[in-house]
Design an enzyme around this catalytic site. Structure first.
Site, short mmCIF file in Angstrom:
data_model
loop_
_atom_site.label_atom_id
_atom_site.label_comp_id
_atom_site.label_asym_id
_atom_site.label_seq_id
_atom_site.Cartn_x
_atom_site.Cartn_y
_atom_site.Cartn_z
N GLU A 1 -73.33 50.07 -11.10
CA GLU A 1 -72.76 50.82 -12.22
C GLU A 1 -71.35 50.38 -12.57
O GLU A 1 -70.97 50.38 -13.74
CB GLU A 1 -72.76 52.32 -11.91
CG GLU A 1 -72.37 53.14 -13.13
CD GLU A 1 -72.14 54.61 -12.82
OE1 GLU A 1 -71.96 55.38 -13.78
OE2 GLU A 1 -72.10 54.98 -11.65
N ASP B 1 -73.59 55.85 -8.79
CA ASP B 1 -74.25 56.65 -9.83
C ASP B 1 -75.02 57.78 -9.15
O ASP B 1 -76.22 57.68 -8.93
CB ASP B 1 -75.18 55.77 -10.65
CG ASP B 1 -75.64 56.45 -11.94
OD1 ASP B 1 -75.07 57.51 -12.28
OD2 ASP B 1 -76.54 55.92 -12.60
N LYS C 1 -68.53 51.71 -7.84
CA LYS C 1 -68.75 52.99 -8.54
C LYS C 1 -70.20 53.40 -8.35
O LYS C 1 -71.12 52.65 -8.67
CB LYS C 1 -68.44 52.85 -10.03
CG LYS C 1 -68.46 54.18 -10.77
CD LYS C 1 -68.08 54.00 -12.23
CE LYS C 1 -67.94 55.37 -12.92
NZ LYS C 1 -69.13 56.21 -12.76
#
Length: 326
Positions: free
Chosen positions: A177, A32, A30
């Site tokens: 993240e 950011d 994931k």
């Protein structure tokens, strides 16, 4: 070639897929950053649009070379614009200095020299005049990787099939993240927050000292809308952000009474944060919050209140700034 406008597919917060279904899913880091749909008509040009649909091409001039890299192939790609720190991790605070410059191309060009961005590509929705929306994720990933888009400012990070537990542990170990889980047989659903994509954000916990509050609005008038948080640094109590979620109405009322009892006209933070309408309190209350990451200056990103810690005094708590905060 005229390309169709495609709204980005969105992930739903949730847990890892069941272990028995692990091999039916792919796992991606994931990121950011700023979501971007990339339009490449095959004539050497590139257009980037934010999740809102706003064109943001001029904000990131270093990404213009992607059009030439793809040559005469027309495509619509999905990705994330990142600013990377020295360790190669996404630094959202650095990216913020680049966002919002779509209408200031001269400034964007100057900023690109000092804070270059990187485009991480993870899906393809249209290729060579054909819609790929109904193709399964696995097939779309094969086609994306076949484009071999790896350059000075863009790349196609790998997706891991299966091994979700290990992937999640790795993101935590490297301070990333989180993780996005994508079902291998899922189509691309434009604009839909789908259960076929699950996002898991790595959250951390820390003690904080309450130094003030901001009043709520509407039915919360006179009650705390958010608490102002601090942690101990070299110069005293340092402001690390505000939290406005995570408590029940009963807990909000309890906090309001405690805050009124500790009211003061003196700001306990050093330096004093610029917060309009802030009410200060003596720094006696200790709480625990969850958060995703910190900015380089120590501010907590996406904090959520967990609980009051009446069992701890500020001196007994672990409410200290990390050593690497600038």
């Amino acid at each position: 070639m005229t390309l169709p406008l495609i709204a980005p597919m969105l992930a739903t917060p949730g847990p890892l897929p069941p272990a028995a279904q692990d091999t039916r899913w792919a796992y991606e880091t994931k990121q950011d950053g700023q979501r971007a749909v990339v339009y490449l008509p095959g004539d050497g040009t590139v257009t980037l649009r934010a999740r809102s649909g706003e064109e943001i091409t001029a904000a990131y001039p270093e990404l213009r070379g992607l059009g030439a890299a793809l040559g005469g192939t027309a495509a619509v790609l999905d990705g994330e614009v990142l600013a990377l720190d020295e360790g190669g991790r996404a630094d959202f605070q650095a990216l913020q200095s680049r966002m919002g410059l779509a209408h200031a191309p001269a400034k964007a060009a100057r900023m690109a020299a000092g804070v270059p961005v990187h485009l991480a590509l993870f899906d393809v929705m249209h290729l060579d005049g054909e819609s790929l929306l109904r193709l399964p994720y696995r097939r779309r990933r094969d086609l994306l990787e076949g484009l071999a888009l790896r350059g000075p400012y863009w790349s196609t990070p790998a997706a891991l099939v299966g091994h979700g537990e290990e992937a999640l542990r790795a993101t935590r170990a490297h301070g990333l993240e989180g993780l996005v889980c994508k079902r291998l047989d899922s189509p691309y659903e434009p604009g839909v927050r789908s259960r076929s994509w699950i996002k898991i954000r790595n959250m951390r916990g820390t003690d904080v000292i309450v130094g003030g509050w901001l009043p709520g609005k509407g039915r919360l008038t006179g009650l705390p809308g958010s608490l102002l948080l601090g942690q101990r640094g070299a110069g005293g109590l340092r402001y690390v952000g505000a939290v406005g979620t995570g408590w029940s109405e009963a807990e909000r009322a309890e906090l309001a009474a405690l805050l009124r009892a500790d009211a003061t006209d003196v700001c306990p933070f050093d330096p004093v944060p610029r917060l309009r309408g802030a009410h200060w309190v003596r720094p006696r209350l200790v709480g625990e919050v969850r958060y995703s990451t910190r900015t380089r200056s120590g501010l907590l990103r996406q904090p959520s209140w967990l609980r009051l810690r009446p069992d701890l005094t500020p001196e007994e708590s672990s409410a200290d700034l990390p050593d690497d905060v600038v």
